[in-house]
Design an enzyme around this catalytic site. Structure first.
Site, PDB file in Angstrom:
ATOM      1  N   LYS A  40       0.816  -1.224   0.000  1.00 44.84           N
ATOM      2  CA  LYS A  40       0.000   0.000   0.000  1.00 44.84           C
ATOM      3  C   LYS A  40       0.848   1.272   0.000  1.00 44.84           C
ATOM      4  O   LYS A  40       0.607   2.216   0.748  1.00 44.84           O
ATOM      5  CB  LYS A  40      -0.981   0.009   1.175  1.00 44.84           C
ATOM      6  CG  LYS A  40      -1.868  -1.223   1.265  1.00 44.84           C
ATOM      7  CD  LYS A  40      -2.480  -1.642  -0.068  1.00 44.84           C
ATOM      8  CE  LYS A  40      -3.439  -0.586  -0.632  1.00 44.84           C
ATOM      9  NZ  LYS A  40      -3.941  -0.989  -1.980  1.00 44.84           N
ATOM     10  N   THR A  41       1.857   1.283  -0.872  1.00 44.35           N
ATOM     11  CA  THR A  41       2.683   2.487  -1.044  1.00 44.35           C
ATOM     12  C   THR A  41       2.722   2.897  -2.519  1.00 44.35           C
ATOM     13  O   THR A  41       3.680   3.517  -2.957  1.00 44.35           O
ATOM     14  CB  THR A  41       4.121   2.239  -0.547  1.00 44.35           C
ATOM     15  OG1 THR A  41       4.668   1.103  -1.242  1.00 44.35           O
ATOM     16  CG2 THR A  41       4.168   1.999   0.953  1.00 44.35           C
ATOM     17  N   SER A  49       2.914   0.644  -4.842  1.00 43.10           N
ATOM     18  CA  SER A  49       3.891  -0.270  -5.425  1.00 43.10           C
ATOM     19  C   SER A  49       3.383  -0.926  -6.709  1.00 43.10           C
ATOM     20  O   SER A  49       4.164  -1.161  -7.634  1.00 43.10           O
ATOM     21  CB  SER A  49       4.291  -1.334  -4.400  1.00 43.10           C
ATOM     22  OG  SER A  49       3.179  -2.101  -3.992  1.00 43.10           O
ATOM     23  N   HIS A  64      10.619  -7.906  -7.888  1.00 40.28           N
ATOM     24  CA  HIS A  64       9.778  -7.140  -6.971  1.00 40.28           C
ATOM     25  C   HIS A  64       8.925  -8.087  -6.140  1.00 40.28           C
ATOM     26  O   HIS A  64       8.496  -9.156  -6.607  1.00 40.28           O
ATOM     27  CB  HIS A  64       8.881  -6.157  -7.735  1.00 40.28           C
ATOM     28  CG  HIS A  64       7.837  -6.830  -8.595  1.00 40.28           C
ATOM     29  ND1 HIS A  64       6.538  -7.029  -8.167  1.00 40.28           N
ATOM     30  CD2 HIS A  64       7.906  -7.361  -9.846  1.00 40.28           C
ATOM     31  CE1 HIS A  64       5.853  -7.631  -9.128  1.00 40.28           C
ATOM     32  NE2 HIS A  64       6.654  -7.852 -10.154  1.00 40.28           N
ATOM     33  N   HIS A 112       6.882  -8.449  -1.822  1.00 38.65           N
ATOM     34  CA  HIS A 112       6.766  -8.001  -0.428  1.00 38.65           C
ATOM     35  C   HIS A 112       7.724  -8.815   0.448  1.00 38.65           C
ATOM     36  O   HIS A 112       7.315  -9.723   1.188  1.00 38.65           O
ATOM     37  CB  HIS A 112       5.324  -8.158   0.057  1.00 38.65           C
ATOM     38  CG  HIS A 112       4.331  -7.327  -0.710  1.00 38.65           C
ATOM     39  ND1 HIS A 112       4.539  -5.995  -1.002  1.00 38.65           N
ATOM     40  CD2 HIS A 112       3.110  -7.633  -1.232  1.00 38.65           C
ATOM     41  CE1 HIS A 112       3.505  -5.526  -1.674  1.00 38.65           C
ATOM     42  NE2 HIS A 112       2.631  -6.496  -1.835  1.00 38.65           N
ATOM     43  N   SER A 125      -5.250   2.878   4.093  1.00 36.74           N
ATOM     44  CA  SER A 125      -5.422   2.267   2.774  1.00 36.74           C
ATOM     45  C   SER A 125      -5.464   0.753   2.876  1.00 36.74           C
ATOM     46  O   SER A 125      -6.298   0.092   2.238  1.00 36.74           O
ATOM     47  CB  SER A 125      -4.277   2.706   1.856  1.00 36.74           C
ATOM     48  OG  SER A 125      -4.456   2.191   0.556  1.00 36.74           O
ATOM     49  N   SER A 138      -0.703   5.149 -14.551  1.00 40.20           N
ATOM     50  CA  SER A 138      -0.087   6.058 -13.583  1.00 40.20           C
ATOM     51  C   SER A 138      -0.781   6.036 -12.226  1.00 40.20           C
ATOM     52  O   SER A 138      -0.147   6.257 -11.210  1.00 40.20           O
ATOM     53  CB  SER A 138      -0.071   7.485 -14.137  1.00 40.20           C
ATOM     54  OG  SER A 138      -1.380   7.939 -14.387  1.00 40.20           O
TER      55      SER A 138
END
Length: 356
Positions: free
Chosen positions: A83-84, A86, A140, A142, A172, A285
């Site tokens: 939740k950044t 990513s 990539h 987590h 979020s 985006s």
């Protein structure tokens, strides 16, 4: 045979049927054992063949395979914090990999556990460093930070990451677990059906909005030490800061994602050439938006900000933000509301011995 069966006394007939049934069970059991033995033998042969192939590949690599060109022998690891933004950023890599000729690989850990077992750490480090076919590569997932220097391999990957305001990240994530997002709207989430708002959760002292849930960005940067996952550890905070400065090429912030992408394009064009334009104009985006998210009230924010955990996570976030803004200040300039990358600002002179 049928006549015999009819003439048999009932007890003898029953005994005959039992013997026949036991015999069939015995035969089936023996067949099953044979099949299991054959399967074990096949697996043993397969493992032996794999080891032979790997050994030949290693020997051939040592003898015949030339080293990769420096520009190709690069691996980027984005150990993304949930939740950044990513997913939004990662999809830019997926859009660019074909055009810029690099590989993108998702590190999918069981139950999204960010801590790998020791044996998986070794496997992962060996994969990343020796998997020539996947270089240059962008990994990539987590996963908590891994210090490659501990494993006796040559070369280290380039680490990048993004952090977010800790309360906004938790809010979020809270709504994401209940309502999902517009990326995969049909997927059932773990807390689906729970209609309680974040504010109601805070007011009721619920576990999903407790201050301990803020403890995530620090351990992701701290790594695979047990102390990293002790909520509220000052040592973990200091280690996370150390790794951010010494092990990461660049750490951006969600609130300034475009600037982060622009600087990555300037620093690593082999991967990110065209990324800024794609972020500005592409459909990806702002790809992933959490559904039904309601901003928390000032009262909820104030309650969380009273906790030591928030103070430490916020200290780390502000530390990362300050470092990012320092790097940005020396890399870009603003003109008419637009950011521009600075041209190369160094050159070489007084080069000796002189070349005739």
């Amino acid at each position: 045979m049928g006549l015999l069966r009819i003439m048999m006394p009932p007890k003898l007939q029953l005994l005959s049927m039992l013997v026949f049934g036991v015999s069939m069970l015995f035969i089936e059991n023996q067949i099953q054992k044979l099949e299991e033995s054959r399967a074990k033998l096949e697996r043993t042969i397969a493992r032996h063949e794999v080891r032979e192939v790997e050994q030949r590949h290693t020997q051939d690599g040592v003898r015949d395979t030339p080293p990769l060109a420096e520009a190709e022998d690069v691996v980027i690891i984005y150990n993304r914090v949930p939740k950044t933004a990513s997913t939004s950023f990662t999809n830019i890599a997926y859009d660019l990999c074909g055009k810029n000729h690099f590989h993108v690989l998702h590190i999918n850990t069981t139950k999204n556990n960010p801590v790998m077992s020791l044996q998986d750490q070794v496997r992962f480090v060996r994969n990343v460093t020796s998997w020539r076919a996947m270089k240059p590569g962008f990994y990539h997932g987590h996963v908590a930070f891994l210090d490659f220097s501990k494993y006796g391999v040559r070369g280290k990957p380039v680490y990048i990451n993004v952090v977010r305001d800790p309360i906004q990240r938790l809010v979020s994530y809270y709504y994401f677990l209940r309502f999902g997002d517009d990326y995969r709207p049909g997927l059932r989430r773990r807390k689906q059906g729970d209609k309680k708002t974040f504010d109601e959760c805070v007011s009721a002292g619920g576990s999903d909005c407790a201050s301990e849930k803020l403890w995530l960005q620090i351990p992701f940067f701290c790594g695979h030490y047990s102390e990293c996952w002790n909520v509220g550890s000052r040592w973990a905070l200091d280690q996370a800061k150390y790794n951010l400065l010494n092990e990461y090429l660049l750490v951006g912030v969600t609130e300034e994602l475009e600037d982060f992408i622009m600087m990555l394009e300037a620093a690593l064009p082999r991967f990110f050439k065209g990324a800024t334009g794609l972020y500005k104009t592409g459909k990806k985006s702002h790809l992933r938006k959490t559904t039904e998210k309601k901003p928390p009230t000032k009262e909820s924010i104030a309650k969380l900000q009273q906790s030591d955990v928030w103070k430490m996570e916020n200290e780390f976030y502000e530390f990362a933000q300050e470092q990012f803004q320092f790097v940005r200040a020396h890399a870009v300039r603003e003109k008419d509301g637009e950011l521009y990358l600075l041209a190369q600002n160094f050159f070489y002179e007084k080069i000796y011995p002189k070349v005739n």
